[in-house]
Design an enzyme around this catalytic site. Structure first.
Site, PDB file in Angstrom:
ATOM      1  N   HIS A  63      -2.976   6.028  23.677  1.00 20.77           N
ATOM      2  CA  HIS A  63      -3.889   5.683  24.765  1.00 20.77           C
ATOM      3  C   HIS A  63      -5.041   6.675  24.763  1.00 20.77           C
ATOM      4  O   HIS A  63      -4.838   7.847  24.502  1.00 20.77           O
ATOM      5  CB  HIS A  63      -3.162   5.734  26.123  1.00 20.77           C
ATOM      6  CG  HIS A  63      -3.895   4.984  27.177  1.00 20.77           C
ATOM      7  ND1 HIS A  63      -4.904   5.552  27.919  1.00 20.77           N
ATOM      8  CD2 HIS A  63      -3.783   3.703  27.589  1.00 20.77           C
ATOM      9  CE1 HIS A  63      -5.379   4.640  28.746  1.00 20.77           C
ATOM     10  NE2 HIS A  63      -4.731   3.513  28.573  1.00 20.77           N
ATOM     11  N   ASP A 120       1.808  -1.703  27.450  1.00 20.38           N
ATOM     12  CA  ASP A 120       2.022  -2.921  26.671  1.00 20.38           C
ATOM     13  C   ASP A 120       3.311  -2.896  25.867  1.00 20.38           C
ATOM     14  O   ASP A 120       3.792  -3.939  25.431  1.00 20.38           O
ATOM     15  CB  ASP A 120       0.828  -3.144  25.726  1.00 20.38           C
ATOM     16  CG  ASP A 120      -0.430  -3.479  26.502  1.00 20.38           C
ATOM     17  OD1 ASP A 120      -0.309  -4.214  27.489  1.00 20.38           O
ATOM     18  OD2 ASP A 120      -1.506  -3.003  26.129  1.00 20.38           O
TER      19      ASP A 120
HETATM   20  N1  ACO Z   1       0.038   3.984  15.614  1.00 20.20           N
HETATM   21  C1  ACO Z   1      -0.201   4.907  14.655  1.00 20.20           C
HETATM   22  N2  ACO Z   1      -1.179   5.832  14.706  1.00 20.20           N
HETATM   23  C2  ACO Z   1      -1.976   5.813  15.777  1.00 20.20           C
HETATM   24  C3  ACO Z   1      -1.809   4.890  16.832  1.00 20.20           C
HETATM   25  C4  ACO Z   1      -0.758   3.946  16.717  1.00 20.20           C
HETATM   26  N3  ACO Z   1      -0.553   3.039  17.693  1.00 20.20           N
HETATM   27  N4  ACO Z   1      -2.749   5.094  17.782  1.00 20.20           N
HETATM   28  C5  ACO Z   1      -3.491   6.133  17.358  1.00 20.20           C
HETATM   29  N5  ACO Z   1      -3.025   6.575  16.139  1.00 20.20           N
HETATM   30  C6  ACO Z   1      -3.544   7.723  15.384  1.00 20.20           C
HETATM   31  C7  ACO Z   1      -4.847   7.402  14.696  1.00 20.20           C
HETATM   32  O1  ACO Z   1      -4.650   6.896  13.402  1.00 20.20           O
HETATM   33  C8  ACO Z   1      -5.518   8.758  14.719  1.00 20.20           C
HETATM   34  O2  ACO Z   1      -4.925   9.533  13.690  1.00 20.20           O
HETATM   35  P1  ACO Z   1      -5.844  10.600  12.836  1.00 20.20           P
HETATM   36  O3  ACO Z   1      -6.300  11.613  13.863  1.00 20.20           O
HETATM   37  O4  ACO Z   1      -4.935  11.134  11.802  1.00 20.20           O
HETATM   38  O5  ACO Z   1      -7.003   9.805  12.305  1.00 20.20           O
HETATM   39  C9  ACO Z   1      -5.089   9.377  16.036  1.00 20.20           C
HETATM   40  O6  ACO Z   1      -3.820   8.754  16.327  1.00 20.20           O
HETATM   41  C10 ACO Z   1      -6.056   9.126  17.194  1.00 20.20           C
HETATM   42  O7  ACO Z   1      -6.279   7.719  17.313  1.00 20.20           O
HETATM   43  P2  ACO Z   1      -7.644   7.077  17.811  1.00 20.20           P
HETATM   44  O8  ACO Z   1      -7.695   5.650  17.345  1.00 20.20           O
HETATM   45  O9  ACO Z   1      -8.795   7.978  17.444  1.00 20.20           O
HETATM   46  O10 ACO Z   1      -7.444   7.153  19.390  1.00 20.20           O
HETATM   47  P3  ACO Z   1      -8.247   6.338  20.473  1.00 20.20           P
HETATM   48  O11 ACO Z   1      -8.126   7.084  21.746  1.00 20.20           O
HETATM   49  O12 ACO Z   1      -9.627   6.029  19.988  1.00 20.20           O
HETATM   50  O13 ACO Z   1      -7.455   4.924  20.549  1.00 20.20           O
HETATM   51  C11 ACO Z   1      -5.874   3.260  21.127  1.00 20.20           C
HETATM   52  C12 ACO Z   1      -6.533   4.589  21.532  1.00 20.20           C
HETATM   53  C13 ACO Z   1      -6.963   2.212  20.796  1.00 20.20           C
HETATM   54  C14 ACO Z   1      -5.069   2.729  22.312  1.00 20.20           C
HETATM   55  C15 ACO Z   1      -4.969   3.504  19.899  1.00 20.20           C
HETATM   56  O14 ACO Z   1      -3.965   4.438  20.212  1.00 20.20           O
HETATM   57  C16 ACO Z   1      -4.314   2.195  19.387  1.00 20.20           C
HETATM   58  O15 ACO Z   1      -4.923   1.473  18.577  1.00 20.20           O
HETATM   59  N6  ACO Z   1      -3.044   1.880  19.830  1.00 20.20           N
HETATM   60  C17 ACO Z   1      -2.378   0.653  19.454  1.00 20.20           C
HETATM   61  C18 ACO Z   1      -2.890  -0.519  20.277  1.00 20.20           C
HETATM   62  C19 ACO Z   1      -2.431  -0.462  21.717  1.00 20.20           C
HETATM   63  O16 ACO Z   1      -1.263  -0.265  22.015  1.00 20.20           O
HETATM   64  N7  ACO Z   1      -3.381  -0.716  22.628  1.00 20.20           N
HETATM   65  C20 ACO Z   1      -3.097  -0.781  24.075  1.00 20.20           C
HETATM   66  C21 ACO Z   1      -3.738   0.362  24.779  1.00 20.20           C
HETATM   67  S1  ACO Z   1      -3.295   0.331  26.488  1.00 20.20           S
HETATM   68  C22 ACO Z   1      -4.237  -0.876  27.142  1.00 20.20           C
HETATM   69  O17 ACO Z   1      -5.324  -1.171  26.761  1.00 20.20           O
HETATM   70  C23 ACO Z   1      -3.639  -1.614  28.198  1.00 20.20           C
END
Ligand code: ACO
Length: 427
Positions: free
Chosen positions: A316, A373
């Site tokens: 998140h 979620d």
């Molecule tokens: N699985 C594996 N790795 C992940 C995940 C995941 N679900 N989420 C983040 N990471 C990793 C990224 O690859 C990144 O790694 P790195 O630093 O080695 O490059 C690091 O964690 C940071 O991730 P970002 O994408 O930069 O974080 P951001 O804050 O931009 O994104 C998000 C947040 C979009 C929710 C992301 O965690 C994600 O895609 N999660 C999966 C989708 C999800 O569950 N969305 C629902 C969110 S809650 C809502 O909207 C109700």
């Protein structure tokens, strides 16, 4: 006392600039950079707004480090366990919980407003039978703007209230119609005798012409425990400050478009997998993983930088400790396990993912925890809600948040058209 400021120095010229620090009632202070471009000729660079406060707001507060969420100052745990979704809607819209009489009036008003114009109903015929309900929902809410042109100019609180309650009341009807259309089965009209949440479940599950409901064991009535569970899910989704879809709603509001068009844009933004679409993806992913034995393999894929596979329902932007909504839903899931015969195979796979991820260095070091979620899908499946309706359920819950934020934007004298700048790197 001196005003709190930040001094920024351009190390190329040695020139310094001073900016005011603004304090909120809670959470990080912000630096007021509104004159930054005029002062320096430079823009700030912050893709994804990771460090940018786009507005000031009095609606919802999140402390991501502590895993805290409050609507109008009231902790989400209290609202989810002691108050109904309609009370929560009233709270968000009006800033305080309703009296018994105010709640009765609000409830009755929403029941009366749940019906949709027959011409709007005809619009559904234009969509292919297997249309995703999110596409139908977003398009129908845009169309709704043409039925209520008067909401383009709202002069007083009564106007704002009518606009808001109309949309809140109709959203479950339109979502249920979108679902029934996707199956090619007749629509069920709202029933004025039923509460907001029971009415929605009935419009999803009833047979036409009667109050019979289809369940895995044949015909069965909707249980109160199901209504309560869905009501809690609506409450947990009701608002979440400046998230991606709300930012879109405020952005569209900033151009002066009709409020329902702004909400329709919010629905479109919510549909994506990185946002509200994640709830549908979580169950699809659990089904794909298939068994506990396969979990390690998929965790390895999620950690592989050369693989774009992500664990859906993890991570998140704001919560870096735990998502309080996920915690409430996990408790609810455990409570409902027996009563609603939750899918034990999916729960087992989800439990294994959680167990491994919560101690794996990759997830721990990146503060990746289950989000809301991760848990909604298993509960919604037990309520006989199909996967393609998970995100529309999120929409129903979030509508009040979007409307409240839209109204706040309109009433804020500081509001301006959303028009960011760019760092041009092209030819
Ligand atoms: N699985 C594996 N790795 C992940 C995940 C995941 N679900 N989420 C983040 N990471 C990793 C990224 O690859 C990144 O790694 P790195 O630093 O080695 O490059 C690091 O964690 C940071 O991730 P970002 O994408 O930069 O974080 P951001 O804050 O931009 O994104 C998000 C947040 C979009 C929710 C992301 O965690 C994600 O895609 N999660 C999966 C989708 C999800 O569950 N969305 C629902 C969110 S809650 C809502 O909207 C109700």
């Amino acid at each position: 006392m001196n005003k709190a400021t930040v001094t920024l120095t351009d190390n190329r010229s040695g020139q310094s600039y001073e900016y005011d620090i603004m304090d909120g009632t809670r959470g990080p202070s912000v630096v007021d950079l509104r004159s930054f471009f005029a002062d320096t000729g430079m823009f700030t660079y912050d893709p994804g707004y990771t460090s940018t406060a786009s507005c000031s707001s009095q609606i919802t507060f999140i402390d991501g480090a502590k895993g805290e969420l409050r609507y109008r100052g009231i902790p989400i745990e209290k609202l989810a366990t002691e108050h109904s979704y309609l009370e929560t809607c009233y709270l968000l819209l009006n800033g305080e919980l309703p009296s018994k009489e105010a709640l009765q009036d609000f409830d009755l008003e929403l029941r009366h407003r749940a019906y949709i114009h027959e011409n709007l109903r005809l619009l559904f015929d234009a969509f292919p039978n297997n249309a995703h309900p999110m596409a139908t929902l977003s398009a129908t809410i845009t169309a709704l703007a043409s039925f209520h042109k008067e909401h383009l100019t709202l002069d007083n609180d009564a106007d704002y209230h009518t606009m808001a309650s109309r949309l809140l009341a109709k959203m479950p009807t339109i979502a249920a119609f979108a679902y029934r259309h996707s199956l090619g089965i007749p629509f069920i009209q709202p029933d004025i005798d039923l509460s907001f949440t029971k009415n929605f479940l009935t419009m999803m599950r009833a047979y036409p012409g009667g109050k019979m409901h289809l369940g895995p064991n044949g015909h069965e009535e909707i249980k109160e425990v199901e209504v309560r569970a869905l009501d809690t899910i609506f409450t947990l989704h009701a608002d979440h400050e400046q998230n991606a879809s709300t930012t879109v709603v405020r952005g569209v509001a900033s151009t002066g478009a009709h409020p329902y068009v702004a909400i329709s844009s919010g629905i479109a933004a919510l549909w994506g997998r990185a946002h509200g679409g994640a709830n549908e993806s979580v169950i699809a992913q659990l089904e794909m993983i298939g068994s506990v034995e396969n979990v390690e393999k998929y965790i390895a894929r999620a950690k592989d930088p050369d693989d774009d596979f992500r664990l859906m329902g993890f991570g998140h932007r704001v919560y870096k400790n735990f998502d309080p909504r996920a915690k409430i839903l996990k408790t609810l899931q455990d409570e409902l396990k027996e009563e609603l015969q939750l899918d034990s195979r999916l729960m087992e796979i989800a439990g294994k993912i959680e167990e491994i991820a919560l101690r794996d260095e990759y997830f721990v070091s990146r503060n990746l925890y289950p989000n809301i979620d991760f848990y909604t899908g298993i509960i919604l499946t037990a309520l006989q809600i199909p996967k393609n309706m998970f995100t529309p359920i999120f929409v129903i819950g979030r509508t009040v948040g979007w409307i409240t934020q839209w109204i706040e934007f309109k009433k804020d004298p500081q509001s301006k058209i959303a028009r960011p700048r760019q760092l041009y790197t092209g030819a």
